[in-house]
Write a protein that holds these residues in place. Sequence first.
Motif, mmCIF file in Angstrom:
data_model
loop_
_atom_site.group_PDB
_atom_site.id
_atom_site.type_symbol
_atom_site.label_atom_id
_atom_site.label_comp_id
_atom_site.label_asym_id
_atom_site.label_seq_id
_atom_site.Cartn_x
_atom_site.Cartn_y
_atom_site.Cartn_z
ATOM 1 N N LEU A 73 1.487 4.247 1.413
ATOM 2 C CA LEU A 73 1.677 5.414 2.265
ATOM 3 C C LEU A 73 2.968 5.281 3.045
ATOM 4 C CD1 LEU A 73 -1.904 5.704 3.791
ATOM 5 C CD2 LEU A 73 -0.963 7.017 1.888
ATOM 6 N N ASP A 74 3.670 6.375 3.184
ATOM 7 C CA ASP A 74 4.849 6.442 4.037
ATOM 8 C C ASP A 74 4.536 7.482 5.110
ATOM 9 O OD1 ASP A 74 7.271 7.188 5.259
ATOM 10 O OD2 ASP A 74 8.404 6.539 3.518
ATOM 11 N N ILE A 75 4.376 7.017 6.337
ATOM 12 C CA ILE A 75 4.033 7.901 7.447
ATOM 13 C C ILE A 75 5.228 7.958 8.380
ATOM 14 C CG2 ILE A 75 2.438 8.348 9.345
ATOM 15 C CD1 ILE A 75 0.419 6.559 7.816
ATOM 16 N N GLU A 76 6.015 9.009 8.208
ATOM 17 C CA GLU A 76 7.221 9.224 9.021
ATOM 18 C C GLU A 76 8.084 7.974 9.109
ATOM 19 O OE1 GLU A 76 5.923 10.978 12.726
ATOM 20 O OE2 GLU A 76 5.810 12.937 11.769
ATOM 21 N N GLY A 77 8.319 7.346 7.971
ATOM 22 C CA GLY A 77 9.189 6.176 7.914
ATOM 23 C C GLY A 77 8.478 4.839 8.042
ATOM 24 N N THR A 78 7.226 4.840 8.431
ATOM 25 C CA THR A 78 6.448 3.612 8.508
ATOM 26 C C THR A 78 5.658 3.463 7.221
ATOM 27 O OG1 THR A 78 6.219 3.807 10.903
ATOM 28 C CG2 THR A 78 4.660 2.364 9.773
ATOM 29 N N GLU A 79 5.864 2.367 6.520
ATOM 30 C CA GLU A 79 5.208 2.170 5.231
ATOM 31 C C GLU A 79 3.975 1.289 5.368
ATOM 32 O OE1 GLU A 79 6.492 -0.194 1.413
ATOM 33 O OE2 GLU A 79 7.607 1.685 1.560
ATOM 34 N N LEU A 80 2.870 1.766 4.807
ATOM 35 C CA LEU A 80 1.633 0.989 4.719
ATOM 36 C C LEU A 80 1.398 0.726 3.244
ATOM 37 C CD1 LEU A 80 -0.564 3.052 7.199
ATOM 38 C CD2 LEU A 80 0.684 0.946 7.655
ATOM 39 N N ASP A 81 1.458 -0.526 2.847
ATOM 40 C CA ASP A 81 1.401 -0.871 1.434
ATOM 41 C C ASP A 81 0.070 -1.525 1.101
ATOM 42 O OD1 ASP A 81 1.869 -1.563 -1.186
ATOM 43 O OD2 ASP A 81 3.874 -2.349 -0.807
ATOM 44 N N GLY A 82 -0.785 -0.804 0.401
ATOM 45 C CA GLY A 82 -2.071 -1.329 -0.036
ATOM 46 C C GLY A 82 -2.130 -1.433 -1.544
#
Length: 80
Positions: free
Chosen positions: A53-62
């Motif tokens: 996920l890319d949430i406004e430039g913050t990446e959450l990598d699962g």
Amino acid sequence: MRLTAFWRLPLFPLCLSRQSRPGACTKSWKKVTGRHIDLKTKVEPAVLGGIRLDIEGTELDGTVRSRLAGLRSSIAAATL
């Protein structure tokens, strides 16, 4: 809030398999964040499994790849 989801398949199994409505994913994320969600989806063949996920430039990598990389680091850092 802009949310971009990357996965291997051309559908979003986390939301659509449980709820058949097209806006189910957006509603789920809005409930979690409390904000309006502009959801964009992208199929990325490099993603073997999981989701990024890319949430406004913050990446959450699962993704499977990132989890394996973390495991590899843990094993390499372990002392025998």
